[in-house]
Design a protein around this motif. Structure first.
Motif, mmCIF file in Angstrom:
data_model
loop_
_atom_site.group_PDB
_atom_site.id
_atom_site.type_symbol
_atom_site.label_atom_id
_atom_site.label_comp_id
_atom_site.label_asym_id
_atom_site.label_seq_id
_atom_site.Cartn_x
_atom_site.Cartn_y
_atom_site.Cartn_z
ATOM 1 N N MET A 1 0.838 -1.180 0.000
ATOM 2 C CA MET A 1 0.000 0.000 0.000
ATOM 3 C C MET A 1 0.881 1.241 0.000
ATOM 4 S SD MET A 1 -2.944 0.920 2.716
ATOM 5 C CE MET A 1 -2.869 2.541 3.385
ATOM 6 N N ALA A 2 0.632 2.132 -0.901
ATOM 7 C CA ALA A 2 1.415 3.362 -0.996
ATOM 8 C C ALA A 2 1.018 4.307 0.119
ATOM 9 C CB ALA A 2 1.186 4.023 -2.345
ATOM 10 N N LYS A 3 2.003 4.916 0.719
ATOM 11 C CA LYS A 3 1.738 5.889 1.779
ATOM 12 C C LYS A 3 1.869 7.282 1.210
ATOM 13 C CE LYS A 3 3.016 3.300 5.820
ATOM 14 N NZ LYS A 3 3.666 3.353 7.107
ATOM 15 N N ARG A 4 0.936 8.107 1.539
ATOM 16 C CA ARG A 4 0.987 9.505 1.150
ATOM 17 C C ARG A 4 1.100 10.320 2.423
ATOM 18 N NH1 ARG A 4 -3.712 8.975 -3.290
ATOM 19 N NH2 ARG A 4 -2.431 7.903 -4.812
ATOM 20 N N LYS A 5 1.961 11.273 2.407
ATOM 21 C CA LYS A 5 2.194 12.064 3.610
ATOM 22 C C LYS A 5 1.840 13.514 3.372
ATOM 23 C CE LYS A 5 5.764 9.158 5.467
ATOM 24 N NZ LYS A 5 6.881 9.126 6.367
ATOM 25 N N ILE A 6 1.464 14.141 4.446
ATOM 26 C CA ILE A 6 1.168 15.566 4.431
ATOM 27 C C ILE A 6 1.661 16.130 5.766
ATOM 28 C CG2 ILE A 6 -1.155 15.294 5.384
ATOM 29 C CD1 ILE A 6 -2.042 17.597 3.568
ATOM 30 N N SER A 7 2.157 17.315 5.718
ATOM 31 C CA SER A 7 2.626 17.974 6.928
ATOM 32 C C SER A 7 1.616 19.046 7.307
ATOM 33 C CB SER A 7 3.993 18.606 6.662
ATOM 34 O OG SER A 7 4.413 19.345 7.780
ATOM 35 N N ILE A 8 1.301 19.129 8.589
ATOM 36 C CA ILE A 8 0.391 20.177 9.044
ATOM 37 C C ILE A 8 1.076 20.985 10.137
ATOM 38 C CG2 ILE A 8 -1.699 18.929 8.418
ATOM 39 C CD1 ILE A 8 -2.077 18.246 11.350
ATOM 40 N N SER A 9 0.683 22.228 10.225
ATOM 41 C CA SER A 9 1.218 23.120 11.255
ATOM 42 C C SER A 9 0.096 23.488 12.211
ATOM 43 C CB SER A 9 1.782 24.392 10.613
ATOM 44 O OG SER A 9 2.818 24.076 9.721
ATOM 45 N N PHE A 10 0.467 23.712 13.457
ATOM 46 C CA PHE A 10 -0.507 24.082 14.485
ATOM 47 C C PHE A 10 -0.201 25.487 14.971
ATOM 48 C CE2 PHE A 10 -0.359 19.517 14.478
ATOM 49 C CZ PHE A 10 -1.681 19.146 14.622
ATOM 50 N N LYS A 11 -1.159 26.380 14.782
ATOM 51 C CA LYS A 11 -1.002 27.729 15.324
ATOM 52 C C LYS A 11 -1.059 27.638 16.844
ATOM 53 C CE LYS A 11 -2.863 30.201 11.419
ATOM 54 N NZ LYS A 11 -3.747 31.233 10.949
ATOM 55 N N GLU A 12 -0.599 28.682 17.489
ATOM 56 C CA GLU A 12 -0.550 28.697 18.951
ATOM 57 C C GLU A 12 -1.907 28.432 19.583
ATOM 58 O OE1 GLU A 12 0.631 31.951 22.258
ATOM 59 O OE2 GLU A 12 2.020 31.726 20.581
ATOM 60 N N LYS A 13 -2.975 28.927 18.949
ATOM 61 C CA LYS A 13 -4.302 28.733 19.539
ATOM 62 C C LYS A 13 -4.726 27.259 19.511
ATOM 63 C CE LYS A 13 -7.063 29.808 15.423
ATOM 64 N NZ LYS A 13 -8.109 30.674 14.895
ATOM 65 N N TYR A 14 -4.052 26.422 18.736
ATOM 66 C CA TYR A 14 -4.366 24.995 18.672
ATOM 67 C C TYR A 14 -3.309 24.136 19.377
ATOM 68 C CZ TYR A 14 -7.825 26.333 15.217
ATOM 69 O OH TYR A 14 -8.890 26.910 14.580
ATOM 70 N N GLU A 15 -2.585 24.742 20.282
ATOM 71 C CA GLU A 15 -1.553 23.998 20.996
ATOM 72 C C GLU A 15 -2.141 22.814 21.763
ATOM 73 O OE1 GLU A 15 2.147 24.554 24.111
ATOM 74 O OE2 GLU A 15 0.891 26.272 23.628
ATOM 75 N N ASP A 16 -3.349 22.981 22.301
ATOM 76 C CA ASP A 16 -3.996 21.885 23.011
ATOM 77 C C ASP A 16 -4.277 20.706 22.088
ATOM 78 O OD1 ASP A 16 -5.896 23.421 21.651
ATOM 79 O OD2 ASP A 16 -7.480 22.954 23.084
ATOM 80 N N VAL A 17 -4.610 20.985 20.834
ATOM 81 C CA VAL A 17 -4.842 19.919 19.854
ATOM 82 C C VAL A 17 -3.529 19.178 19.584
ATOM 83 C CG1 VAL A 17 -5.519 19.414 17.466
ATOM 84 C CG2 VAL A 17 -6.764 21.153 18.788
ATOM 85 N N TYR A 18 -2.472 19.942 19.396
ATOM 86 C CA TYR A 18 -1.154 19.348 19.158
ATOM 87 C C TYR A 18 -0.731 18.466 20.334
ATOM 88 C CZ TYR A 18 3.870 18.950 18.541
ATOM 89 O OH TYR A 18 5.138 18.450 18.422
ATOM 90 N N LEU A 19 -0.909 18.970 21.540
ATOM 91 C CA LEU A 19 -0.536 18.193 22.728
ATOM 92 C C LEU A 19 -1.374 16.927 22.855
ATOM 93 C CD1 LEU A 19 -0.008 21.113 25.263
ATOM 94 C CD2 LEU A 19 1.747 19.738 24.110
ATOM 95 N N TYR A 20 -2.642 17.008 22.491
ATOM 96 C CA TYR A 20 -3.514 15.829 22.513
ATOM 97 C C TYR A 20 -2.992 14.764 21.554
ATOM 98 C CZ TYR A 20 -7.721 12.965 22.135
ATOM 99 O OH TYR A 20 -8.596 11.914 22.132
ATOM 100 N N LEU A 21 -2.620 15.196 20.355
ATOM 101 C CA LEU A 21 -2.086 14.248 19.377
ATOM 102 C C LEU A 21 -0.756 13.656 19.836
ATOM 103 C CD1 LEU A 21 -2.952 16.095 16.049
ATOM 104 C CD2 LEU A 21 -4.090 14.087 17.017
ATOM 105 N N MET A 22 0.055 14.450 20.512
ATOM 106 C CA MET A 22 1.334 13.937 21.016
ATOM 107 C C MET A 22 1.111 12.892 22.125
ATOM 108 S SD MET A 22 3.741 15.120 19.191
ATOM 109 C CE MET A 22 2.560 14.869 17.882
ATOM 110 N N GLU A 23 0.068 13.100 22.925
ATOM 111 C CA GLU A 23 -0.274 12.094 23.943
ATOM 112 C C GLU A 23 -0.733 10.797 23.276
ATOM 113 O OE1 GLU A 23 0.039 11.925 27.309
ATOM 114 O OE2 GLU A 23 1.214 13.755 27.045
ATOM 115 N N MET A 24 -1.487 10.927 22.196
ATOM 116 C CA MET A 24 -1.900 9.738 21.442
ATOM 117 C C MET A 24 -0.669 8.999 20.921
ATOM 118 S SD MET A 24 -5.206 10.945 19.195
ATOM 119 C CE MET A 24 -5.444 9.315 18.489
ATOM 120 N N LYS A 25 0.277 9.767 20.429
ATOM 121 C CA LYS A 25 1.515 9.180 19.895
ATOM 122 C C LYS A 25 2.268 8.435 20.990
ATOM 123 C CE LYS A 25 5.647 10.352 17.282
ATOM 124 N NZ LYS A 25 6.406 11.423 16.628
#
Length: 95
Positions: A1-25
């Motif tokens: 299966m081919a993998k396709r990647k995309i990079s996303i950036s998180f603005k400061e106001k979404y830091e909680d979203v980023y931290l949530y994803l890092m906890e999932m990781k």
């Protein structure tokens, strides 16, 4: 299966979203699968997060014996899960 990647950036106001994803990781959860499921649900119109939030708020209020006004004609034994304008205003003022 081919993998396709995309990079996303998180603005400061979404830091909680980023931290949530890092906890999932840290828990070794599949973040890509999680994000794809959310986007797919949104694409299909099956994402109903507002209804889920409404249910959580009502359940929390009721479990803490917070009186909700019942503006509808129903039997006293029925629980109306709709919020009155006053309840909505109270919640908005809290947040």
């Amino acid at each position: 299966m081919a993998k396709r990647k995309i990079s996303i950036s998180f603005k400061e106001k979404y830091e909680d979203v980023y931290l949530y994803l890092m906890e999932m990781k840290k828990r070794k959860e599949n973040i890509s699968e999680y994000i794809c499921r959310l986007i797919k649900a949104d694409m299909e119109g099956t994402s109903n997060w507002q209804e889920e939030v409404r249910k959580i708020v009502i359940d929390t209020l009721q479990s803490n014996n917070f009186p909700l006004k019942n503006n509808h004609h129903s039997s006293p034994h029925q629980i109306d899960n709709r919020l009155s304008d006053e309840d909505i205003e109270l919640i908005n003022n809290l947040f």
